[in-house]
Enzyme design. Sequence first.
Site, mmCIF file in Angstrom:
data_model
loop_
_atom_site.group_PDB
_atom_site.id
_atom_site.type_symbol
_atom_site.label_atom_id
_atom_site.label_comp_id
_atom_site.label_asym_id
_atom_site.label_seq_id
_atom_site.Cartn_x
_atom_site.Cartn_y
_atom_site.Cartn_z
ATOM 1 N N THR A 217 45.010 18.080 10.009
ATOM 2 C CA THR A 217 43.844 17.335 9.542
ATOM 3 C C THR A 217 42.561 17.993 10.014
ATOM 4 O O THR A 217 42.461 18.456 11.137
ATOM 5 C CB THR A 217 43.867 15.871 10.034
ATOM 6 O OG1 THR A 217 45.122 15.282 9.729
ATOM 7 C CG2 THR A 217 42.777 15.051 9.372
ATOM 8 N N GLY A 269 45.397 11.890 13.691
ATOM 9 C CA GLY A 269 46.457 11.358 14.539
ATOM 10 C C GLY A 269 47.612 10.821 13.722
ATOM 11 O O GLY A 269 47.789 11.173 12.555
#
Length: 355
Positions: A217, A269
């Site tokens: 990400t 996350g």
Amino acid sequence: MKKLLLLFSFVTLLSCDQNSEKKSEVSTSAEENKTATDTTQNFGIVIHGGAGTILKENMSDSLEKAYKDKMEEAIRTGHEILANGGTAVEAVQRTINIMEDSPLFNSAKGAVFTNEGINELDASIMEGKNLNAGAVAGVTNVKNPINLAFEVMENSEHVLLSGKGAEDFAKERGLEIVDPSYFYTENRFKAMERARNREDNKTAFYDPFVKDEKFGTVGCAALDKDGNLAAGTSTGGMSNKKYNRIGDSPIIGAGTYANNATCAISSTGWGEFFIRGVVAYDISAMMEYKGMSLQEAASEVIQKKQPALGGNGGIIAIDHKGNVAMEFNTEGMYRASMNAKGDLQLGIYKENSTE
């Protein structure tokens, strides 16, 4: 004689009035310049390239340098836009483009593979001045998903598009379409194969080993000279994911959020927990309703609320005053920030690393 005295008095009074007006003009001009200076100084940008188990002993010097060089290139791109008076939205988009085009990060070019051996890309973007937002999920042929999220925000009545529909919209908007093979990288493909061998009939996000691997990400949050905030996030998701799984990155309020009254945030996350905790919005809400600072709110959510749920990861954020937070509860998070003075901070591991 009386006429002469009256004339002298009139000239003296007129001169005093003119001096007073000039002083007033100078004072007003000084105040305007001070305001302009204050506004000019109040901008900044912060990025992340993923959080997870990132240990220095597992990182070669050359790879560490590659990550730092690419993060610096990305953040300087956005900072230059802001310094020249560009918008926070533009800075966020162009900064993320740099990381999307790099195989180092789990986004676009370096995206992880699904269990079926393809790359499914997610992204979102949001601007704080009007809470406008756009997002895409599960696209497979758009070179820069953050650009498509921007198009959804600016040129559609929707917030989130997915799959083929999102790809059709990308073609209509004239975005760069690539063959899915463009996203292939050897190390990501091998990571997916290793995850397949470990999974034992479980999806990747139930595998404790995969849970502790680095989450990719990329994300960016920025404050421009006009006082407007923006944030964006782009990802390939979780390695070996099944069933068209979608994480927090394209979910407004979980993976991305921006509000001029509080802050702009991008998350990275374990997406399932960031969705359940509505992490990005929760930090903003704590600032708005509890009067907490950005750092206080970020620490509360990332160090207490998320671990209590069982989730891990981190966020990067900037508030409406230019304060920055880079908070994570993992062993590391690729991160960088720059303020209006051009001071650069770079970090990878849990301990602080600055430049």
